[in-house]
Design a protein around this motif. Structure first.
Motif, mmCIF file in Angstrom:
data_model
loop_
_atom_site.group_PDB
_atom_site.id
_atom_site.type_symbol
_atom_site.label_atom_id
_atom_site.label_comp_id
_atom_site.label_asym_id
_atom_site.label_seq_id
_atom_site.Cartn_x
_atom_site.Cartn_y
_atom_site.Cartn_z
ATOM 1 N N PRO A 170 -11.438 -6.357 8.443
ATOM 2 C CA PRO A 170 -12.350 -7.327 9.202
ATOM 3 C C PRO A 170 -11.121 -7.306 10.244
ATOM 4 N N PRO A 171 -11.995 -7.725 11.511
ATOM 5 C CA PRO A 171 -11.171 -7.874 12.478
ATOM 6 C C PRO A 171 -9.732 -8.762 12.502
ATOM 7 N N GLY A 172 -8.736 -8.218 12.637
ATOM 8 C CA GLY A 172 -7.805 -9.542 12.872
ATOM 9 C C GLY A 172 -6.769 -9.499 11.875
ATOM 10 N N THR A 173 -6.978 -8.210 10.571
ATOM 11 C CA THR A 173 -5.938 -7.898 10.004
ATOM 12 C C THR A 173 -5.053 -6.876 9.606
ATOM 13 N N GLU A 174 -4.689 -6.662 11.007
ATOM 14 C CA GLU A 174 -3.300 -5.505 11.070
ATOM 15 C C GLU A 174 -2.524 -5.627 10.098
ATOM 16 N N ASP A 175 -1.831 -7.572 10.843
ATOM 17 C CA ASP A 175 -0.197 -7.496 10.380
ATOM 18 C C ASP A 175 -0.664 -7.457 8.940
ATOM 19 N N ALA A 176 -1.624 -7.730 8.176
ATOM 20 C CA ALA A 176 -1.621 -8.291 6.744
ATOM 21 C C ALA A 176 -1.787 -6.623 6.210
ATOM 22 N N LEU A 177 -2.372 -5.731 6.642
ATOM 23 C CA LEU A 177 -2.622 -4.587 6.133
ATOM 24 C C LEU A 177 -0.663 -4.148 6.512
ATOM 25 N N ARG A 178 -0.402 -4.054 7.301
ATOM 26 C CA ARG A 178 1.085 -3.047 7.438
ATOM 27 C C ARG A 178 1.836 -4.490 6.427
ATOM 28 N N TYR A 225 1.475 -5.310 3.937
ATOM 29 C CA TYR A 225 0.785 -4.527 2.512
ATOM 30 C C TYR A 225 0.934 -3.297 2.196
ATOM 31 N N TYR A 226 0.895 -1.874 3.313
ATOM 32 C CA TYR A 226 0.766 -1.144 2.920
ATOM 33 C C TYR A 226 2.174 -0.342 3.050
ATOM 34 N N VAL A 227 3.050 -0.660 4.374
ATOM 35 C CA VAL A 227 4.148 -0.206 4.600
ATOM 36 C C VAL A 227 5.603 -1.473 3.857
ATOM 37 N N ASP A 228 5.384 -2.441 3.622
ATOM 38 C CA ASP A 228 6.691 -3.234 3.109
ATOM 39 C C ASP A 228 6.520 -3.077 1.342
ATOM 40 N N LEU A 229 5.364 -3.367 1.074
ATOM 41 C CA LEU A 229 4.628 -3.620 -0.647
ATOM 42 C C LEU A 229 4.680 -1.526 -1.142
ATOM 43 N N LEU A 230 3.982 -1.147 -0.011
ATOM 44 C CA LEU A 230 3.515 0.545 -1.137
ATOM 45 C C LEU A 230 4.562 1.093 -0.328
ATOM 46 N N PHE A 257 -1.469 4.676 7.623
ATOM 47 C CA PHE A 257 -0.445 4.825 6.978
ATOM 48 C C PHE A 257 -0.167 6.260 5.902
ATOM 49 N N GLU A 258 0.394 6.575 6.164
ATOM 50 C CA GLU A 258 1.164 8.432 4.784
ATOM 51 C C GLU A 258 2.193 7.797 4.521
ATOM 52 N N ALA A 259 1.914 8.389 3.123
ATOM 53 C CA ALA A 259 3.720 8.409 2.307
ATOM 54 C C ALA A 259 3.227 10.650 1.325
ATOM 55 N N GLY A 260 4.498 10.683 1.744
ATOM 56 C CA GLY A 260 3.899 12.090 1.232
ATOM 57 C C GLY A 260 2.541 12.847 1.735
ATOM 58 N N THR A 261 1.606 13.205 0.648
ATOM 59 C CA THR A 261 0.453 14.086 1.263
ATOM 60 C C THR A 261 -0.552 12.895 0.857
ATOM 61 N N LEU A 304 4.712 -4.005 -7.705
ATOM 62 C CA LEU A 304 3.014 -5.308 -7.419
ATOM 63 C C LEU A 304 2.521 -6.435 -7.906
ATOM 64 N N THR A 305 3.544 -6.458 -9.024
ATOM 65 C CA THR A 305 2.896 -7.966 -10.217
ATOM 66 C C THR A 305 3.867 -8.510 -9.422
ATOM 67 N N ALA A 306 5.267 -8.289 -9.344
ATOM 68 C CA ALA A 306 5.990 -9.469 -8.929
ATOM 69 C C ALA A 306 5.739 -9.986 -6.709
ATOM 70 N N ALA A 307 5.155 -9.180 -6.697
ATOM 71 C CA ALA A 307 4.719 -9.522 -5.181
ATOM 72 C C ALA A 307 3.249 -10.634 -5.340
ATOM 73 N N GLY A 308 2.812 -10.342 -6.306
ATOM 74 C CA GLY A 308 1.428 -11.211 -6.763
ATOM 75 C C GLY A 308 0.667 -10.477 -6.472
ATOM 76 N N ALA A 309 0.058 -8.796 -6.452
ATOM 77 C CA ALA A 309 -0.844 -8.805 -6.081
ATOM 78 C C ALA A 309 -1.558 -8.845 -7.949
#
Length: 120
Positions: free
Chosen positions: A13-21, A23-28, A47-51, A84-89
């Motif tokens: 949804p609009p306006g969620t880029e910071d939450a996505l960053r 999650y995908y950068v800091d957590l994953l 986002f990318e990691a490996g291939t 993931l679990t430790a981060a509350g996911a």
């Protein structure tokens, strides 16, 4: 002829880029890659990691993907799941795919993600 998979796109949804960053950068541990200027005006993040390359596009009438999902290979899936679990996911383990260890989780906007590691 098909030679590979370039990327997977999920919606957000609009306006969620910071939450996505977060999650995908800091957590994953993925890296955000810049979108081309003509596409950056639409919002979203890449986002990318490996291939693995994942694009999150903004959709005004957003509904999260509850069944459809990318399958993302990871190394040391037990440690990954614990992170993931430790981060509350929420992490749901599944042993139905022979030769693999896998789990499911959701990103901050509710998109389903599968994480898997081949065994043996």
């Amino acid at each position: 002829m098909i030679t590979g998979l370039d990327h997977i796109q999920l919606a957000a949804p609009p306006g969620t880029e910071d939450a996505l960053r977060a999650y995908y950068v800091d957590l994953l541990g993925m890296t955000e890659i810049p979108k081309p200027p003509a596409l950056a005006a639409r919002g979203g993040c890449w986002f990318e990691a490996g291939t693995a390359r994942l694009h999150l596009g903004i959709e005004a009438d957003f509904r999260p993907a509850k069944k459809a999902h990318p399958g993302i290979r990871v190394h040391d899936i037990d440690a990954f799941g614990a992170r993931l679990t430790a981060a509350g996911a929420t992490v749901t383990w599944d042993d139905q795919l022979p030769g693999h260890r896998r789990c499911y989780s959701v990103d901050p906007v509710g998109n389903r993600l599968e994480f898997l590691e081949p065994q043996g």
